[in-house]
Design a protein around this motif. Structure first.
Motif, PDB file in Angstrom:
ATOM      1  N   ARG A   1       0.542   3.077  13.281  1.00 50.80           N
ATOM      2  CA  ARG A   1       0.568   3.661  14.621  1.00 50.80           C
ATOM      3  C   ARG A   1       0.037   5.087  14.582  1.00 50.80           C
ATOM      4  O   ARG A   1       0.008   5.727  13.526  1.00 50.80           O
ATOM      5  CB  ARG A   1       1.982   3.668  15.185  1.00 50.80           C
ATOM      6  N   MET A   2      -0.386   5.565  15.737  1.00 55.27           N
ATOM      7  CA  MET A   2      -0.758   6.972  15.850  1.00 55.27           C
ATOM      8  C   MET A   2       0.490   7.830  15.730  1.00 55.27           C
ATOM      9  O   MET A   2       1.599   7.396  16.062  1.00 55.27           O
ATOM     10  CB  MET A   2      -1.460   7.250  17.175  1.00 55.27           C
ATOM     11  N   VAL A   3       0.318   9.045  15.215  1.00 56.74           N
ATOM     12  CA  VAL A   3       1.418   9.990  15.115  1.00 56.74           C
ATOM     13  C   VAL A   3       1.005  11.305  15.752  1.00 56.74           C
ATOM     14  O   VAL A   3      -0.176  11.622  15.849  1.00 56.74           O
ATOM     15  CB  VAL A   3       1.855  10.232  13.651  1.00 56.74           C
ATOM     16  N   GLY A   4       2.009  12.071  16.197  1.00 52.96           N
ATOM     17  CA  GLY A   4       1.723  13.350  16.825  1.00 52.96           C
ATOM     18  C   GLY A   4       1.624  13.224  18.326  1.00 52.96           C
ATOM     19  O   GLY A   4       1.956  12.191  18.920  1.00 52.96           O
ATOM     20  N   GLY A   5       1.158  14.273  18.947  1.00 54.36           N
ATOM     21  CA  GLY A   5       1.114  14.330  20.406  1.00 54.36           C
ATOM     22  C   GLY A   5       0.099  13.412  21.031  1.00 54.36           C
ATOM     23  O   GLY A   5       0.211  13.042  22.194  1.00 54.36           O
ATOM     24  N   GLY A   6      -0.908  13.033  20.254  1.00 55.52           N
ATOM     25  CA  GLY A   6      -1.924  12.145  20.784  1.00 55.52           C
ATOM     26  C   GLY A   6      -3.225  12.857  21.086  1.00 55.52           C
ATOM     27  O   GLY A   6      -3.429  14.015  20.714  1.00 55.52           O
ATOM     28  N   PHE A   7      -4.133  12.135  21.770  1.00 44.74           N
ATOM     29  CA  PHE A   7      -5.459  12.651  22.131  1.00 44.74           C
ATOM     30  C   PHE A   7      -6.264  13.038  20.886  1.00 44.74           C
ATOM     31  O   PHE A   7      -7.077  13.951  20.908  1.00 44.74           O
ATOM     32  CB  PHE A   7      -5.333  13.858  23.077  1.00 44.74           C
ATOM     33  N   GLY A   8      -6.021  12.344  19.788  1.00 44.90           N
ATOM     34  CA  GLY A   8      -6.646  12.659  18.521  1.00 44.90           C
ATOM     35  C   GLY A   8      -5.595  12.707  17.434  1.00 44.90           C
ATOM     36  O   GLY A   8      -4.449  12.337  17.644  1.00 44.90           O
ATOM     37  N   GLY A   9      -5.989  13.170  16.267  1.00 46.16           N
ATOM     38  CA  GLY A   9      -5.022  13.308  15.184  1.00 46.16           C
ATOM     39  C   GLY A   9      -5.081  12.159  14.212  1.00 46.16           C
ATOM     40  O   GLY A   9      -6.160  11.688  13.841  1.00 46.16           O
ATOM     41  N   SER A  10      -3.913  11.685  13.803  1.00 47.58           N
ATOM     42  CA  SER A  10      -3.822  10.771  12.660  1.00 47.58           C
ATOM     43  C   SER A  10      -3.080   9.489  12.976  1.00 47.58           C
ATOM     44  O   SER A  10      -2.359   9.390  13.976  1.00 47.58           O
ATOM     45  CB  SER A  10      -3.107  11.467  11.489  1.00 47.58           C
ATOM     46  N   VAL A  11      -3.244   8.543  12.063  1.00 50.52           N
ATOM     47  CA  VAL A  11      -2.524   7.273  12.062  1.00 50.52           C
ATOM     48  C   VAL A  11      -1.670   7.226  10.802  1.00 50.52           C
ATOM     49  O   VAL A  11      -2.092   7.686   9.731  1.00 50.52           O
ATOM     50  CB  VAL A  11      -3.520   6.093  12.102  1.00 50.52           C
ATOM     51  N   LEU A  12      -0.464   6.682  10.930  1.00 49.44           N
ATOM     52  CA  LEU A  12       0.428   6.461   9.792  1.00 49.44           C
ATOM     53  C   LEU A  12       0.541   4.966   9.561  1.00 49.44           C
ATOM     54  O   LEU A  12       0.843   4.214  10.495  1.00 49.44           O
ATOM     55  CB  LEU A  12       1.808   7.058  10.072  1.00 49.44           C
ATOM     56  N   ALA A  13       0.303   4.547   8.325  1.00 49.13           N
ATOM     57  CA  ALA A  13       0.339   3.118   7.988  1.00 49.13           C
ATOM     58  C   ALA A  13       1.359   2.862   6.886  1.00 49.13           C
ATOM     59  O   ALA A  13       1.434   3.613   5.910  1.00 49.13           O
ATOM     60  CB  ALA A  13      -1.040   2.649   7.549  1.00 49.13           C
ATOM     61  N   LEU A  14       2.134   1.796   7.055  1.00 51.63           N
ATOM     62  CA  LEU A  14       3.078   1.327   6.038  1.00 51.63           C
ATOM     63  C   LEU A  14       2.378   0.233   5.247  1.00 51.63           C
ATOM     64  O   LEU A  14       2.002  -0.799   5.809  1.00 51.63           O
ATOM     65  CB  LEU A  14       4.340   0.791   6.706  1.00 51.63           C
ATOM     66  N   VAL A  15       2.196   0.452   3.947  1.00 49.03           N
ATOM     67  CA  VAL A  15       1.381  -0.467   3.157  1.00 49.03           C
ATOM     68  C   VAL A  15       2.088  -0.858   1.870  1.00 49.03           C
ATOM     69  O   VAL A  15       2.896  -0.089   1.334  1.00 49.03           O
ATOM     70  CB  VAL A  15       0.006   0.166   2.817  1.00 49.03           C
ATOM     71  N   PRO A  16       1.804  -2.042   1.342  1.00 47.80           N
ATOM     72  CA  PRO A  16       2.287  -2.384   0.003  1.00 47.80           C
ATOM     73  C   PRO A  16       1.637  -1.465  -1.024  1.00 47.80           C
ATOM     74  O   PRO A  16       0.450  -1.120  -0.902  1.00 47.80           O
ATOM     75  CB  PRO A  16       1.828  -3.838  -0.184  1.00 47.80           C
ATOM     76  N   GLN A  17       2.404  -1.065  -2.027  1.00 43.21           N
ATOM     77  CA  GLN A  17       1.831  -0.237  -3.084  1.00 43.21           C
ATOM     78  C   GLN A  17       0.646  -0.959  -3.713  1.00 43.21           C
ATOM     79  O   GLN A  17       0.681  -2.163  -3.944  1.00 43.21           O
ATOM     80  CB  GLN A  17       2.888   0.078  -4.131  1.00 43.21           C
ATOM     81  N   GLY A  18      -0.414  -0.199  -3.968  1.00 43.69           N
ATOM     82  CA  GLY A  18      -1.649  -0.767  -4.477  1.00 43.69           C
ATOM     83  C   GLY A  18      -2.717  -0.899  -3.414  1.00 43.69           C
ATOM     84  O   GLY A  18      -3.901  -1.059  -3.730  1.00 43.69           O
ATOM     85  N   GLN A  19      -2.315  -0.827  -2.142  1.00 44.21           N
ATOM     86  CA  GLN A  19      -3.264  -0.953  -1.039  1.00 44.21           C
ATOM     87  C   GLN A  19      -3.593   0.389  -0.394  1.00 44.21           C
ATOM     88  O   GLN A  19      -4.312   0.427   0.610  1.00 44.21           O
ATOM     89  CB  GLN A  19      -2.700  -1.890   0.034  1.00 44.21           C
ATOM     90  N   GLU A  20      -3.096   1.464  -0.975  1.00 46.84           N
ATOM     91  CA  GLU A  20      -3.258   2.767  -0.329  1.00 46.84           C
ATOM     92  C   GLU A  20      -4.729   3.149  -0.143  1.00 46.84           C
ATOM     93  O   GLU A  20      -5.145   3.563   0.937  1.00 46.84           O
ATOM     94  CB  GLU A  20      -2.546   3.860  -1.146  1.00 46.84           C
ATOM     95  N   GLU A  21      -5.510   3.023  -1.199  1.00 46.35           N
ATOM     96  CA  GLU A  21      -6.907   3.428  -1.126  1.00 46.35           C
ATOM     97  C   GLU A  21      -7.691   2.533  -0.174  1.00 46.35           C
ATOM     98  O   GLU A  21      -8.620   2.976   0.507  1.00 46.35           O
ATOM     99  CB  GLU A  21      -7.545   3.389  -2.514  1.00 46.35           C
ATOM    100  N   ALA A  22      -7.309   1.265  -0.096  1.00 44.42           N
ATOM    101  CA  ALA A  22      -8.035   0.324   0.749  1.00 44.42           C
ATOM    102  C   ALA A  22      -7.958   0.708   2.220  1.00 44.42           C
ATOM    103  O   ALA A  22      -8.905   0.464   2.982  1.00 44.42           O
ATOM    104  CB  ALA A  22      -7.487  -1.087   0.556  1.00 44.42           C
ATOM    105  N   VAL A  23      -6.847   1.323   2.634  1.00 36.83           N
ATOM    106  CA  VAL A  23      -6.702   1.713   4.041  1.00 36.83           C
ATOM    107  C   VAL A  23      -7.738   2.766   4.416  1.00 36.83           C
ATOM    108  O   VAL A  23      -8.453   2.645   5.419  1.00 36.83           O
ATOM    109  CB  VAL A  23      -5.275   2.227   4.310  1.00 36.83           C
ATOM    110  N   GLY A  24      -7.834   3.812   3.601  1.00 36.27           N
ATOM    111  CA  GLY A  24      -8.821   4.848   3.883  1.00 36.27           C
ATOM    112  C   GLY A  24     -10.240   4.321   3.815  1.00 36.27           C
ATOM    113  O   GLY A  24     -11.090   4.683   4.640  1.00 36.27           O
ATOM    114  N   GLN A  25     -10.518   3.468   2.832  1.00 35.32           N
ATOM    115  CA  GLN A  25     -11.857   2.914   2.682  1.00 35.32           C
ATOM    116  C   GLN A  25     -12.249   2.070   3.886  1.00 35.32           C
ATOM    117  O   GLN A  25     -13.370   2.177   4.393  1.00 35.32           O
ATOM    118  CB  GLN A  25     -11.944   2.075   1.404  1.00 35.32           C
TER     119      GLN A  25
END
Length: 374
Positions: free
Chosen positions: A321-345
């Motif tokens: 989901r998006m985090v922060g006030g909105g209108f831009g910014g970041s997304v926070l993802a809950l992932v299984p360990q080992g998949q961290e790099e795949a999200v950014g890629q």
């Protein structure tokens, strides 16, 4: 930072304090509605190097390419300081307003929190200064009081209408824990997340899309929430019930804004129940529901955030989901360990397809709150 302090002021600071930024696991735009939020302090923050001076003046500078400023303490107040310096100077003003004898200071600040990413770089800044002044002068203030001064600096001097969540998360954070905050009573409870034991990690995707809280969009949402609470006859939307909201004769836009807040409060408490029961993997769908609500009812998402959420799912995220006030910014993802790099890629691939600037993905871990580091 120490080299910068020596270059500007000669010699060393009396101490260095660190306050972390925060990511919000869930509970967006509920804080100023007296609701519940579940943020956690992150392992990135703002460092404040501080030394007293005896001429009643304050020098503030940063290692970032931003202009330094030197002013008299008596010249600081609402409407009297502009730009980034309003945040640290606002803390000094708030403490003085509360009767504390704050002397002149030299401050040099260094941040590792990405600015504009929705990770509360501003709260990290104000809380680092609040803690530094408190400990340097031996004021002995409670951590929640420090958070209140930091928030007042943002609200009244910098002009950012934030609720209490960011600052409380920064000062009350604990390693491997989130911070459940009742924004009405300002009661803080640390909640063990158990992510590592469950084989899970949290990844932030900074979309690089412009994120600015001091704008009309944030204020409009806040006013809509206040209008809905008045129409429902409750002190704040925390007290509203979905059936009463559905039956009320509200403007459709106002009703959607209120529906997000009411359902988001319920999601926060459900997430707390799940992690306390040792079931953090089941949090994922609630993160997804939060994003959908922020996108459709509160309407604070933007295409970059939606694409980043989709990319996280394609890379194996259990929820995002998006985090922060909105209108831009970041997304926070809950992932299984080992998949961290795949999200950014995956996010970088999806952004490249649309001709957008590349986002940045990085792991965040729940970390300790504000503290002295030197």
């Amino acid at each position: 930072m120490l080299e910068e302090f020596d270059r500007r002021h000669g010699g060393e600071p009396e101490g260095v304090w660190l306050a972390p930024g925060r990511a919000n696991l869930i509970g967006e735009h509920t804080d100023y509605n007296d609701g519940w939020v579940l943020p956690f302090a992150i392992d990135r923050g703002t460092y404040a190097a501080v030394r007293r001076r005896d001429d009643g003046r304050v020098s503030v500078a940063t290692t970032a390419p931003l202009p330094a400023l030197e002013v008299g303490l008596d010249d600081v107040g609402p409407g009297r300081v502009e730009g980034w310096a309003a945040y640290p100077l606002g803390v000094l003003w708030s403490l003085r307003q509360d009767g504390h004898d704050v002397p002149g200071l030299d401050l040099v600040l260094h941040s590792t929190v990405p600015s504009g990413a929705g990770l509360s770089s501003s709260a990290a800044l104000t809380c680092s200064v609040a803690l530094a002044v408190d400990e340097l002068l031996g004021l002995g203030l409670h951590r929640s009081d420090l958070a209140a001064h930091a928030r007042r600096a943002e609200n009244e001097v910098a002009g950012a209408p934030t609720g209490p969540m960011d600052q409380l998360a920064s000062v009350h954070g604990a390693q491997d824990h989130a911070v459940l905050i009742d924004c009405r009573s300002v009661e803080v409870t640390q909640v063990a997340l158990g992510l590592e034991q469950a084989g899970l990690a949290l990844v932030v995707v900074d979309t690089k899309a412009s994120h600015q809280l001091v704008d009309g969009g944030y204020g409009d949402r806040r006013r809509a929430c206040e209008e809905a609470a008045r129409a429902l006859g409750v002190p704040a939307l925390r007290d509203a019930m979905l059936d009463a909201l559905a039956a009320a004769d509200l403007d459709p836009v106002v009703a959607r804004r209120a529906r997000h807040v009411v359902t988001e409060d319920a999601r926060v408490l459900e997430v707390v129940d799940l992690v306390r029961a040792g079931r953090p993997r089941e949090v994922g769908p609630l993160l997804d529901a939060s994003h959908a609500s922020l996108r459709d009812d509160f309407e604070v998402s933007v295409p970059e955030l939606d694409v980043a959420v989709d990319a996280a799912h394609e890379a194996g995220a259990l929820g995002a989901r998006m985090v922060g006030g909105g209108f831009g910014g970041s997304v926070l993802a809950l992932v299984p360990q080992g998949q961290e790099e795949a999200v950014g890629q995956r996010a970088r691939e999806r952004f490249a397809e649309r001709g957008w600037d590349a986002p940045e993905g990085f792991v965040v871990a729940p970390a300790a709150g504000a503290r002295r580091v030197r």
